[in-house]
Scaffold this active site. Sequence first.
Site, PDB file in Angstrom:
ATOM      1  N   ARG A  40      53.742  43.332  42.146  1.00  0.00           N
ATOM      2  CA  ARG A  40      54.130  42.272  43.080  1.00  0.00           C
ATOM      3  C   ARG A  40      55.138  42.769  44.107  1.00  0.00           C
ATOM      4  O   ARG A  40      55.123  42.322  45.259  1.00  0.00           O
ATOM      5  CB  ARG A  40      54.693  41.078  42.313  1.00  0.00           C
ATOM      6  N   LYS A 201      38.334  26.992  29.583  1.00  0.00           N
ATOM      7  CA  LYS A 201      38.083  25.549  29.667  1.00  0.00           C
ATOM      8  C   LYS A 201      37.295  25.120  30.891  1.00  0.00           C
ATOM      9  O   LYS A 201      37.620  25.524  32.011  1.00  0.00           O
ATOM     10  CB  LYS A 201      39.424  24.826  29.709  1.00  0.00           C
ATOM     11  N   GLY A 354      44.722  35.635  38.075  1.00  0.00           N
ATOM     12  CA  GLY A 354      44.803  35.298  36.658  1.00  0.00           C
ATOM     13  C   GLY A 354      44.239  36.372  35.739  1.00  0.00           C
ATOM     14  O   GLY A 354      44.403  37.560  35.964  1.00  0.00           O
ATOM     15  N   GLY A 377      47.050  30.421  40.011  1.00  0.00           N
ATOM     16  CA  GLY A 377      46.939  28.995  40.337  1.00  0.00           C
ATOM     17  C   GLY A 377      46.638  28.776  41.805  1.00  0.00           C
ATOM     18  O   GLY A 377      45.817  27.922  42.172  1.00  0.00           O
TER      19      GLY A 377
HETATM   20  P1  AMP Z   1      41.349  30.882  31.633  1.00  0.00           P
HETATM   21  O1  AMP Z   1      42.824  30.972  31.612  1.00  0.00           O
HETATM   22  O2  AMP Z   1      40.791  29.510  31.609  1.00  0.00           O
HETATM   23  O3  AMP Z   1      40.717  31.754  32.712  1.00  0.00           O
HETATM   24  O4  AMP Z   1      40.851  31.464  30.242  1.00  0.00           O
HETATM   25  C1  AMP Z   1      41.092  32.775  29.839  1.00  0.00           C
HETATM   26  C2  AMP Z   1      40.948  32.826  28.375  1.00  0.00           C
HETATM   27  O5  AMP Z   1      39.661  32.427  27.996  1.00  0.00           O
HETATM   28  C3  AMP Z   1      41.145  34.220  27.815  1.00  0.00           C
HETATM   29  O6  AMP Z   1      42.319  34.239  27.055  1.00  0.00           O
HETATM   30  C4  AMP Z   1      39.912  34.423  26.948  1.00  0.00           C
HETATM   31  O7  AMP Z   1      40.207  34.964  25.687  1.00  0.00           O
HETATM   32  C5  AMP Z   1      39.381  33.027  26.770  1.00  0.00           C
HETATM   33  N1  AMP Z   1      37.946  33.018  26.462  1.00  0.00           N
HETATM   34  C6  AMP Z   1      36.966  33.613  27.151  1.00  0.00           C
HETATM   35  N2  AMP Z   1      35.774  33.454  26.521  1.00  0.00           N
HETATM   36  C7  AMP Z   1      36.014  32.740  25.410  1.00  0.00           C
HETATM   37  C8  AMP Z   1      35.200  32.259  24.342  1.00  0.00           C
HETATM   38  N3  AMP Z   1      33.880  32.495  24.332  1.00  0.00           N
HETATM   39  N4  AMP Z   1      35.788  31.569  23.358  1.00  0.00           N
HETATM   40  C9  AMP Z   1      37.119  31.335  23.380  1.00  0.00           C
HETATM   41  N5  AMP Z   1      37.946  31.755  24.355  1.00  0.00           N
HETATM   42  C10 AMP Z   1      37.398  32.452  25.361  1.00  0.00           C
END
Ligand code: AMP
Length: 397
Positions: A40, A201, A354, A377
């Site tokens: 950064r 999610k 991210g 974000g």
């Molecule tokens: P996000 O912050 O929403 O981009 O989510 C990232 C997180 O999603 C990471 O820590 C991954 O380990 C998790 N992730 C990705 N694929 C899966 C999965 N199939 N089941 C559970 N967690 C997951």
Amino acid sequence: MAEYNKKTVEDVSVAGKRVLVRVDFNVPLDKERNITDDTRIVGALDTIRYLADHKARVILVSHLGRPKGGFEDKYSMKPAAQRLSELLGKPVALAADVIGPDAKAKAAALADGDVMLLENVRFHAEEEKNDPAFAKELASLAEIYVNDAFGTAHRAHASTEGVAKCLPAVCGFLIKKEIGVMGKALSDPKRPFVAILGGAKVSDKIAVIENLLDKCDCVIIGGGMAYTFLKAQGLGIGKSLCEDDKIGLAKGLIEKARAKSVRFILPKDVKVAREFSNDSEAKTVPADGIPDGWMGLDVGPGTMAEFADIIKGAGTVVWNGPLGVFEFPNFAEGTRFVAKALADSGAITIIGGGDSAAAVEQMGFADRMTHISTGGGAALEFLEGKTLPGIAALQNA
Ligand code: AMP
């Protein structure tokens, strides 16, 4: 959709002027408060060097961590000032406060081309409240304001939005690149335009999917959120991650894609595990054959091949969110495979911050991407088509 054409540091005369620059020096520190990753700080160097070379008197301001609203030694900007001084090869004075007597004295003492850093702006609770009086005090240190902190541009804080109302306000080179590359992808992409969305999610990504369905030719879904979509199509998903209250929405998105003739690609095979652990027993199964009691933690080889094929033919690819639990080496293959496919492709490749940015860097593909956003974000909100207050407040070109 938010389209930005903002003035930059090159559009204002800075020689001999005190210029307040909002940077993102929110760097990770170890227990001894050594910086473990200076990306950064390095990211802000172009703007800082340009200003110093053009004889500005540079006053940098940033937040670091989440202090409670008063001075805390562990959140001092001291390590950042030291690292910046090493990178610039010249002294960088650190003020003991933000808008206090030391900041004012050090700002007044600056010579042309000098660089100083204020203490952590979040030592004042007024920062996150976007308090107008605090913004005015901050602005009083300088004659021009530059925002180069993309990572906080989605927040209307005193040092991002408030202060921009008090001074002639322009963007630095980092923000210019962020809004230039991502803005072009959203408004006039080289086609086919492919979005790859993963992560945990669906609920975090609904607005992004909605917005991109109006712009993309193809949306690829992976990661934990794919299982809500698979369930929406009537498939059994065992113990995989699922947001049952979002199944209706997932169905709606699939229908919207069909109505707009946007290809909507879900995994056709997945790597399932018995438990959420790297060492769990695991196997690859078709997406319509996930056994009860198992959970999908990565995409399978058939899916990877299909994704790679689509990436090969793409003109622009935007990627946000890992395709599996990439923190577990045994379930990182899908994410690595896509990162490599992007690195090898001739497409414009944009990593939307991210976890996917972290994965691309960890896996050694960072220098082969067109753009890796510095804001998680902020990048998501940009891709959602939302207005970013820290950028909207800057002068139009
Ligand atoms: P996000 O912050 O929403 O981009 O989510 C990232 C997180 O999603 C990471 O820590 C991954 O380990 C998790 N992730 C990705 N694929 C899966 C999965 N199939 N089941 C559970 N967690 C997951």
